[in-house]
Motif scaffolding. Structure first.
Motif, PDB file in Angstrom:
ATOM      1  N   GLY A 106      44.033  27.103  46.368  1.00 25.46           N
ATOM      2  CA  GLY A 106      43.108  26.093  45.767  1.00 25.46           C
ATOM      3  C   GLY A 106      43.193  26.021  44.388  1.00 25.46           C
ATOM      4  N   ALA A 107      42.547  24.908  43.665  1.00 24.72           N
ATOM      5  CA  ALA A 107      42.343  24.940  42.057  1.00 24.72           C
ATOM      6  C   ALA A 107      41.084  25.367  41.785  1.00 24.72           C
ATOM      7  CB  ALA A 107      42.444  23.577  41.696  1.00 24.72           C
ATOM      8  N   GLU A 108      40.921  26.179  40.551  1.00 27.38           N
ATOM      9  CA  GLU A 108      39.689  26.500  40.231  1.00 27.38           C
ATOM     10  C   GLU A 108      38.925  25.307  39.620  1.00 27.38           C
ATOM     11  OE1 GLU A 108      38.313  29.056  40.003  1.00 27.38           O
ATOM     12  OE2 GLU A 108      39.576  30.964  40.183  1.00 27.38           O
ATOM     13  N   LYS A 109      37.536  25.495  39.854  1.00 27.44           N
ATOM     14  CA  LYS A 109      36.363  24.280  39.322  1.00 27.44           C
ATOM     15  C   LYS A 109      36.569  24.048  38.204  1.00 27.44           C
ATOM     16  CE  LYS A 109      32.026  22.806  40.427  1.00 27.44           C
ATOM     17  NZ  LYS A 109      30.440  23.111  40.892  1.00 27.44           N
ATOM     18  N   GLU A 110      36.695  24.896  37.325  1.00 25.73           N
ATOM     19  CA  GLU A 110      36.362  24.297  35.778  1.00 25.73           C
ATOM     20  C   GLU A 110      37.616  23.976  35.166  1.00 25.73           C
ATOM     21  OE1 GLU A 110      33.564  24.283  34.417  1.00 25.73           O
ATOM     22  OE2 GLU A 110      32.724  24.998  36.239  1.00 25.73           O
ATOM     23  N   ALA A 111      38.775  24.614  35.311  1.00 31.72           N
ATOM     24  CA  ALA A 111      40.206  24.151  34.932  1.00 31.72           C
ATOM     25  C   ALA A 111      41.055  24.114  36.021  1.00 31.72           C
ATOM     26  CB  ALA A 111      40.704  25.115  33.784  1.00 31.72           C
ATOM     27  N   PRO A 112      41.004  23.016  36.672  1.00 29.67           N
ATOM     28  CA  PRO A 112      42.032  22.891  38.071  1.00 29.67           C
ATOM     29  C   PRO A 112      43.363  22.753  37.796  1.00 29.67           C
ATOM     30  CG  PRO A 112      40.859  20.683  37.574  1.00 29.67           C
ATOM     31  CD  PRO A 112      40.101  21.778  36.678  1.00 29.67           C
ATOM     32  N   TRP A 113      44.258  23.380  38.380  1.00 33.06           N
ATOM     33  CA  TRP A 113      45.554  23.670  38.196  1.00 33.06           C
ATOM     34  C   TRP A 113      46.447  22.461  38.243  1.00 33.06           C
ATOM     35  CZ3 TRP A 113      47.220  27.802  42.396  1.00 33.06           C
ATOM     36  CH2 TRP A 113      47.030  26.927  43.641  1.00 33.06           C
ATOM     37  N   THR A 114      47.536  22.271  37.463  1.00 36.49           N
ATOM     38  CA  THR A 114      48.542  21.450  37.568  1.00 36.49           C
ATOM     39  C   THR A 114      49.587  21.945  38.332  1.00 36.49           C
ATOM     40  OG1 THR A 114      47.764  19.895  35.781  1.00 36.49           O
ATOM     41  CG2 THR A 114      50.382  19.807  36.641  1.00 36.49           C
ATOM     42  N   ILE A 115      50.475  21.661  39.538  1.00 34.88           N
ATOM     43  CA  ILE A 115      51.266  22.477  40.213  1.00 34.88           C
ATOM     44  C   ILE A 115      52.425  21.587  40.588  1.00 34.88           C
ATOM     45  CG2 ILE A 115      49.794  24.535  40.998  1.00 34.88           C
ATOM     46  CD1 ILE A 115      49.592  22.764  43.797  1.00 34.88           C
ATOM     47  N   TYR A 116      53.538  22.258  40.333  1.00 38.40           N
ATOM     48  CA  TYR A 116      54.816  21.853  40.966  1.00 38.40           C
ATOM     49  C   TYR A 116      54.966  22.778  42.327  1.00 38.40           C
ATOM     50  CZ  TYR A 116      56.657  18.832  37.325  1.00 38.40           C
ATOM     51  OH  TYR A 116      56.669  17.732  36.518  1.00 38.40           O
ATOM     52  N   TRP A 117      55.487  22.390  43.505  1.00 33.51           N
ATOM     53  CA  TRP A 117      55.584  23.113  44.561  1.00 33.51           C
ATOM     54  C   TRP A 117      56.655  22.691  45.484  1.00 33.51           C
ATOM     55  CZ3 TRP A 117      54.946  20.649  49.213  1.00 33.51           C
ATOM     56  CH2 TRP A 117      54.247  19.389  48.957  1.00 33.51           C
ATOM     57  N   PHE A 118      57.371  23.561  46.299  1.00 33.00           N
ATOM     58  CA  PHE A 118      58.184  23.240  47.255  1.00 33.00           C
ATOM     59  C   PHE A 118      58.286  24.153  48.493  1.00 33.00           C
ATOM     60  CE2 PHE A 118      60.993  25.571  44.606  1.00 33.00           C
ATOM     61  CZ  PHE A 118      62.005  26.169  45.556  1.00 33.00           C
ATOM     62  N   HIS A 119      58.446  23.739  49.515  1.00 33.68           N
ATOM     63  CA  HIS A 119      58.820  24.514  50.893  1.00 33.68           C
ATOM     64  C   HIS A 119      60.243  24.778  51.056  1.00 33.68           C
ATOM     65  CE1 HIS A 119      54.633  23.404  53.153  1.00 33.68           C
ATOM     66  NE2 HIS A 119      54.683  23.335  51.525  1.00 33.68           N
ATOM     67  N   ALA A 120      60.633  25.992  51.533  1.00 36.96           N
ATOM     68  CA  ALA A 120      61.998  26.308  51.598  1.00 36.96           C
ATOM     69  C   ALA A 120      62.380  27.152  52.875  1.00 36.96           C
ATOM     70  CB  ALA A 120      62.446  27.086  50.213  1.00 36.96           C
ATOM     71  N   VAL A 121      63.535  26.641  53.077  1.00 39.99           N
ATOM     72  CA  VAL A 121      64.007  27.411  54.471  1.00 39.99           C
ATOM     73  C   VAL A 121      65.570  27.728  54.027  1.00 39.99           C
ATOM     74  CG1 VAL A 121      62.745  26.443  56.426  1.00 39.99           C
ATOM     75  CG2 VAL A 121      64.756  25.538  55.690  1.00 39.99           C
ATOM     76  N   GLY A 122      66.055  28.786  54.997  1.00 36.55           N
ATOM     77  CA  GLY A 122      67.331  28.899  54.667  1.00 36.55           C
ATOM     78  C   GLY A 122      67.794  30.539  54.871  1.00 36.55           C
ATOM     79  N   SER A 123      69.027  30.986  55.019  1.00 35.16           N
ATOM     80  CA  SER A 123      69.425  32.313  55.115  1.00 35.16           C
ATOM     81  C   SER A 123      69.213  33.134  53.627  1.00 35.16           C
ATOM     82  CB  SER A 123      70.847  32.438  55.600  1.00 35.16           C
ATOM     83  OG  SER A 123      71.744  31.879  54.763  1.00 35.16           O
ATOM     84  N   ASN A 124      69.126  32.520  52.948  1.00 37.90           N
ATOM     85  CA  ASN A 124      69.054  33.382  51.453  1.00 37.90           C
ATOM     86  C   ASN A 124      67.503  33.394  50.946  1.00 37.90           C
ATOM     87  OD1 ASN A 124      71.652  33.755  51.132  1.00 37.90           O
ATOM     88  ND2 ASN A 124      72.185  31.935  49.580  1.00 37.90           N
ATOM     89  N   VAL A 125      66.633  32.777  51.746  1.00 39.18           N
ATOM     90  CA  VAL A 125      65.317  32.807  51.214  1.00 39.18           C
ATOM     91  C   VAL A 125      64.766  34.425  51.389  1.00 39.18           C
ATOM     92  CG1 VAL A 125      62.856  32.331  51.852  1.00 39.18           C
ATOM     93  CG2 VAL A 125      64.628  30.565  51.822  1.00 39.18           C
ATOM     94  N   PRO A 126      65.130  35.146  52.311  1.00 37.05           N
ATOM     95  CA  PRO A 126      64.580  36.593  52.392  1.00 37.05           C
ATOM     96  C   PRO A 126      65.043  37.449  51.187  1.00 37.05           C
ATOM     97  CG  PRO A 126      65.179  35.971  54.617  1.00 37.05           C
ATOM     98  CD  PRO A 126      65.504  34.692  53.593  1.00 37.05           C
ATOM     99  N   ILE A 127      66.292  37.003  50.812  1.00 31.99           N
ATOM    100  CA  ILE A 127      66.866  37.842  49.663  1.00 31.99           C
ATOM    101  C   ILE A 127      66.250  37.531  48.383  1.00 31.99           C
ATOM    102  CG2 ILE A 127      69.060  38.230  48.313  1.00 31.99           C
ATOM    103  CD1 ILE A 127      70.490  37.140  51.073  1.00 31.99           C
ATOM    104  N   TYR A 128      65.979  36.000  48.346  1.00 35.07           N
ATOM    105  CA  TYR A 128      65.335  35.520  46.884  1.00 35.07           C
ATOM    106  C   TYR A 128      63.901  36.548  46.968  1.00 35.07           C
ATOM    107  CZ  TYR A 128      68.548  31.959  45.763  1.00 35.07           C
ATOM    108  OH  TYR A 128      69.607  31.399  45.519  1.00 35.07           O
ATOM    109  N   LEU A 129      63.010  36.499  48.004  1.00 28.97           N
ATOM    110  CA  LEU A 129      61.718  37.192  48.025  1.00 28.97           C
ATOM    111  C   LEU A 129      61.883  38.383  47.665  1.00 28.97           C
ATOM    112  CD1 LEU A 129      59.958  35.565  51.048  1.00 28.97           C
ATOM    113  CD2 LEU A 129      60.290  34.610  48.771  1.00 28.97           C
TER     114      LEU A 129
END
Length: 310
Positions: A106-129
């Motif tokens: 979650g976001a901090e109370k005093e200075a809440p974050w601005t975020i870009y996000w995405f979920h991903a699947v695929g055979s290359n995902v474990p390699i990226y991690l």
């Protein structure tokens, strides 16, 4: 499930409802079909969003998520609890949540974050991690700031927002691949020097580009950016993957290709422009990199000049 310790939030969750937020979810029947396509099965974003100044944002998943989640903090601060540990997430950091791992963030109370996000699947995902070096015990990656990172997160989001046709999904998938490549580059650059040293290395590279015909020495380049020779050499190798003089040769060979392809300069003239006192040494260096001589390169790829000289 890690015990959530923020007394201000308790277990209240707020997934959305932030002014200016954007959110898109790929319908799962379409996802199942998409993953059968050869251009999509390696890496495909399934959900994406943008939450600006997301005050009160919290999310708890007792069973984790079936996709890997990538969250980039563009401004402000946030946090994550996972595997019994709490992690701070600050500006220009990437939070990565592995598949099926219980978590709360979650976001901090005093200075809440601005975020870009995405979920991903695929055979290359474990390699990226693996390349990112993230685990459930160490999920935060410092990246440094770069407007191109934000632009590519925007591309992934827009790709899904525009529709779920094959063309739109291919665009989103390839944008996410480009984004992952940039994330990996920034991860390595930040890890091996931080912003100050990386800026100095960049400055020395720009100097190299403007002085290709000069007999540059490592000591000169190091002094230019106020680093010791040993520190400069080590930092340069870590940031670029090259030793300084090897990178200088790389730049010279790039310029050689451009001159061979677009001018009628003789091989001798090109070698002189690139700081080689001996054109035969230049030819050997070029052949070692490209597996053919400068003259052969010109025959294969160069523009046709009636008076082209060898």
């Amino acid at each position: 499930m890690p015990k959530y310790q923020n007394p201000d939030m308790k277990w209240r969750e707020k997934h959305e409802g932030f002014a200016g937020q954007r959110l898109v979810v790929l319908p799962r029947p379409i996802l199942a079909t998409a993953l059968q396509h050869s251009l999509l099965r390696q890496l495909l974003p399934t959900d994406a969003g943008y939450y600006p100044k997301a005050r009160g944002h919290t999310c708890a998943r007792e069973m984790g998520c079936p996709e890997v989640i990538f969250i980039y903090c563009a401004e402000g601060n946030g946090w994550c609890e996972m595997a019994g540990r709490k992690h701070a997430v600050t500006r220009n950091q990437l939070l990565v949540l592995p598949v099926n791992t219980p978590h709360v963030y979650g976001a901090e109370k005093e200075a809440p974050w601005t975020i870009y996000w995405f979920h991903a699947v695929g055979s290359n995902v474990p390699i990226y991690l693996e390349l990112l070096g993230v685990t459930k015990e160490s999920p935060v990656v410092p990246l440094g700031g770069d407007v191109q990172l934000l632009s590519l997160f925007e591309d992934v989001l827009e790709g899904l927002e525009h529709g779920f046709t094959l063309t739109h999904l291919i665009y989103a998938a390839h944008s996410s691949t480009h984004l992952m490549g940039l994330i990996l580059r920034h991860k390595d650059e930040f890890k091996y020097g931080g912003t100050s040293v990386r800026d100095r290395i960049t400055k020395s590279i720009e100097f190299m580009k403007g002085h290709l015909r000069e007999p540059l020495k490592v000591a000169t380049l190091a002094a230019l950016v106020n680093l010791s020779r040993s520190h400069y050499t080590t930092s340069f190798l870590r940031v670029t993957g090259y030793a300084p003089l090897s990178y200088l040769n790389h730049l010279r060979m790039q310029q050689a290709v451009q001159l061979l392809n677009t001018t009628d300069f003789s091989i001798k003239q090109i070698s002189e422009q690139l700081g080689f006192s001996d054109q035969f040494y230049f030819s050997r260096a070029f052949s070692k990199m490209h597996n053919h001589s400068p003259s052969e390169h010109r025959r294969r790829y160069g523009a046709q000049f009636p008076e082209a000289r060898r």
